[in-house]
Scaffold this active site. Sequence first.
Site, PDB file in Angstrom:
ATOM      1  N   ARG A  14      -4.566  -9.714 -34.383  1.00  0.00           N
ATOM      2  CA  ARG A  14      -5.004  -8.655 -33.473  1.00  0.00           C
ATOM      3  C   ARG A  14      -4.394  -8.808 -32.085  1.00  0.00           C
ATOM      4  O   ARG A  14      -4.125  -7.816 -31.415  1.00  0.00           O
ATOM      5  CB  ARG A  14      -6.538  -8.642 -33.392  1.00  0.00           C
ATOM      6  CG  ARG A  14      -7.143  -8.046 -34.639  1.00  0.00           C
ATOM      7  CD  ARG A  14      -8.619  -7.827 -34.493  1.00  0.00           C
ATOM      8  NE  ARG A  14      -9.076  -6.935 -35.550  1.00  0.00           N
ATOM      9  CZ  ARG A  14     -10.337  -6.811 -35.921  1.00  0.00           C
ATOM     10  NH1 ARG A  14     -11.271  -7.521 -35.327  1.00  0.00           N
ATOM     11  NH2 ARG A  14     -10.670  -5.972 -36.861  1.00  0.00           N
ATOM     12  N   LYS A  71     -21.262  -1.428 -51.637  1.00  0.00           N
ATOM     13  CA  LYS A  71     -22.350  -0.457 -51.725  1.00  0.00           C
ATOM     14  C   LYS A  71     -21.888   0.991 -51.690  1.00  0.00           C
ATOM     15  O   LYS A  71     -21.101   1.376 -50.834  1.00  0.00           O
ATOM     16  CB  LYS A  71     -23.302  -0.657 -50.541  1.00  0.00           C
ATOM     17  CG  LYS A  71     -24.219  -1.837 -50.674  1.00  0.00           C
ATOM     18  CD  LYS A  71     -25.193  -1.796 -49.513  1.00  0.00           C
ATOM     19  CE  LYS A  71     -26.168  -2.961 -49.574  1.00  0.00           C
ATOM     20  NZ  LYS A  71     -26.890  -3.067 -48.304  1.00  0.00           N
ATOM     21  N   GLY A  90     -12.349  -3.543 -43.786  1.00  0.00           N
ATOM     22  CA  GLY A  90     -12.253  -4.942 -43.384  1.00  0.00           C
ATOM     23  C   GLY A  90     -11.875  -5.868 -44.523  1.00  0.00           C
ATOM     24  O   GLY A  90     -10.867  -6.581 -44.459  1.00  0.00           O
ATOM     25  N   GLY A 117     -14.171  -0.775 -39.778  1.00  0.00           N
ATOM     26  CA  GLY A 117     -15.080   0.362 -39.597  1.00  0.00           C
ATOM     27  C   GLY A 117     -14.386   1.573 -39.008  1.00  0.00           C
ATOM     28  O   GLY A 117     -14.647   2.707 -39.424  1.00  0.00           O
TER      29      GLY A 117
HETATM   30  P1  ADP Z   1     -14.397  -3.060 -47.112  1.00  0.00           P
HETATM   31  O1  ADP Z   1     -14.789  -4.090 -46.084  1.00  0.00           O
HETATM   32  O2  ADP Z   1     -12.955  -3.161 -47.484  1.00  0.00           O
HETATM   33  O3  ADP Z   1     -14.811  -1.678 -46.718  1.00  0.00           O
HETATM   34  P2  ADP Z   1     -16.773  -3.582 -48.676  1.00  0.00           P
HETATM   35  O4  ADP Z   1     -17.339  -4.303 -47.509  1.00  0.00           O
HETATM   36  O5  ADP Z   1     -17.377  -2.311 -49.084  1.00  0.00           O
HETATM   37  O6  ADP Z   1     -15.179  -3.403 -48.482  1.00  0.00           O
HETATM   38  O7  ADP Z   1     -16.853  -4.515 -49.977  1.00  0.00           O
HETATM   39  C1  ADP Z   1     -16.308  -5.796 -50.044  1.00  0.00           C
HETATM   40  C2  ADP Z   1     -17.180  -6.681 -50.877  1.00  0.00           C
HETATM   41  O8  ADP Z   1     -17.457  -6.130 -52.130  1.00  0.00           O
HETATM   42  C3  ADP Z   1     -16.513  -8.009 -51.146  1.00  0.00           C
HETATM   43  O9  ADP Z   1     -17.258  -9.023 -50.519  1.00  0.00           O
HETATM   44  C4  ADP Z   1     -16.562  -8.145 -52.670  1.00  0.00           C
HETATM   45  O10 ADP Z   1     -16.924  -9.446 -53.118  1.00  0.00           O
HETATM   46  C5  ADP Z   1     -17.648  -7.176 -53.034  1.00  0.00           C
HETATM   47  N1  ADP Z   1     -17.550  -6.745 -54.432  1.00  0.00           N
HETATM   48  C6  ADP Z   1     -16.543  -6.075 -55.032  1.00  0.00           C
HETATM   49  N2  ADP Z   1     -16.793  -5.899 -56.335  1.00  0.00           N
HETATM   50  C7  ADP Z   1     -17.984  -6.470 -56.581  1.00  0.00           C
HETATM   51  C8  ADP Z   1     -18.808  -6.640 -57.745  1.00  0.00           C
HETATM   52  N3  ADP Z   1     -18.433  -6.147 -58.929  1.00  0.00           N
HETATM   53  N4  ADP Z   1     -19.972  -7.301 -57.604  1.00  0.00           N
HETATM   54  C9  ADP Z   1     -20.362  -7.780 -56.419  1.00  0.00           C
HETATM   55  N5  ADP Z   1     -19.640  -7.665 -55.297  1.00  0.00           N
HETATM   56  C10 ADP Z   1     -18.471  -7.026 -55.370  1.00  0.00           C
HETATM   57 MG    MG Z   2     -16.642  -5.026 -45.653  1.00  0.00          MG
END
Ligand code: ADP
Ligand code: MG
Length: 412
Positions: free
Chosen positions: A36, A214, A370, A393
């Site tokens: 960064r 989620k 992230g 975000g």
């Molecule tokens: P980003 O930060 O890229 O937006 P998220 O925060 O929504 O992504 O999700 C990332 C998390 O989702 C990771 O910590 C990963 O371990 C978890 N994850 C992905 N697939 C699964 C799964 N099948 N079961 C539990 N956790 C999961």
């Molecule tokens: Mg995340």
Amino acid sequence: MLKTIEDLKNLKGLKVLVRVDFNVPQKGGVIRDDNRIRAALPTINYLVNAGAKVILMSHLGKIKWKEPDPAKIEEMKAANDMAPIAARLGELVAPVKVSFSKATRGEELANAVAGLNDGEILVVQNTRYEKGEEKNDEALAKEWAALADVYVLDAFGSSHRAHASTVGVPAILKAEGKPVAEGYLMIKEVDNLTRCVEVAKEDRPYIAILGGFKVSDKIKVIDSLLKKCDKLIIGGAMAYTFKKALGQNVGNSPVQDDQLEYALRCVEDAKKAGKEILLPVDSVVTDSFEPVEGRVIKVVEGDIPEGFQGVDIGPKTMELYKKAILSAKMIFWNGPMGVFEQEEFQAGTKAVCEAIKDLEGKAFTVCGGGDSASAVKQFGYKASFSHVSTGGGASLEMIENDGHLPGVDVLR
Ligand code: ADP
Ligand code: MG
């Protein structure tokens, strides 16, 4: 139109306040990743070379002001001290002089600014040392604005927050008729992400890939992408909410039961709009999320048995998704396909990376979020993407809000 820093003329001797995103991963002043800081260098170097007096402000980590114990607040401050980051910047821009202001407001800060020579840099202590930063406190914003002749926003990763340093200060300076502009990092991020929401004909087929944890965190992203893309690929934990909504047995997979109706509606709306939603046809499942010895890991197609949970997309799904990805002219990807933090469950996320690598030179590919961006970097695929966003975000909010961000809107 939005002014870019190249529209700013005669900067010599002017005090330019730059809001950067130096919120780097660090512990006790040891910086794990200085990406960064490096990402802000084009803007910083431009201003230094133009002979400006460069004042850099950024937040670092979190200070929980609700904490009643003042000693604990001091501990949080100490854990998020900007001084080591200023020192790192000093190494990166040497021999340009970089000084550090321990004060975040008041006479000490004003004196530090007054002491700057042309082409020198002052890094100000963590903006979140001020309780008013996150509240966009007017008195604080006024005091910071009074330090500057010009404001530049280069903190893409913070531009979705209407804080004093991101929105308050530029609003005041703009009202006073002073120049406000975007830095190079902002321009790059905003241009690339805008392309994913204002979709040109030649960027179709546009395929969105969503994963992560989620559904509820991503509702606005899903809604927006479903409107804009031609095909939606779903993986990660959220796939199981969709699969359950469609009547499949998902065993102990993480499911958000309060989102089942939403997921079903998405599938139906997509069908009506003639858009395809791809869901996993097989999964890597385990009987223990914790990496304990002797746990059972296997691939299942169709229903997931009780006692097992889906932790990655399976090999058939990887092939299916790869094939779909290779047909795209544009990709936006958010959310890992599995629990990529554990080696056993990285294959799905890596397969998506591989497919995007195969698209190099043939499609415009963006990764935002992230964890997704850190997975891409960790697996060594960053250079294969057209753009990997530096803002978790903020990149998602740009997608959700049709390219709008509070920090960008205030400059326009
Ligand atoms: P980003 O930060 O890229 O937006 P998220 O925060 O929504 O992504 O999700 C990332 C998390 O989702 C990771 O910590 C990963 O371990 C978890 N994850 C992905 N697939 C699964 C799964 N099948 N079961 C539990 N956790 C999961
Ligand atoms: Mg995340």
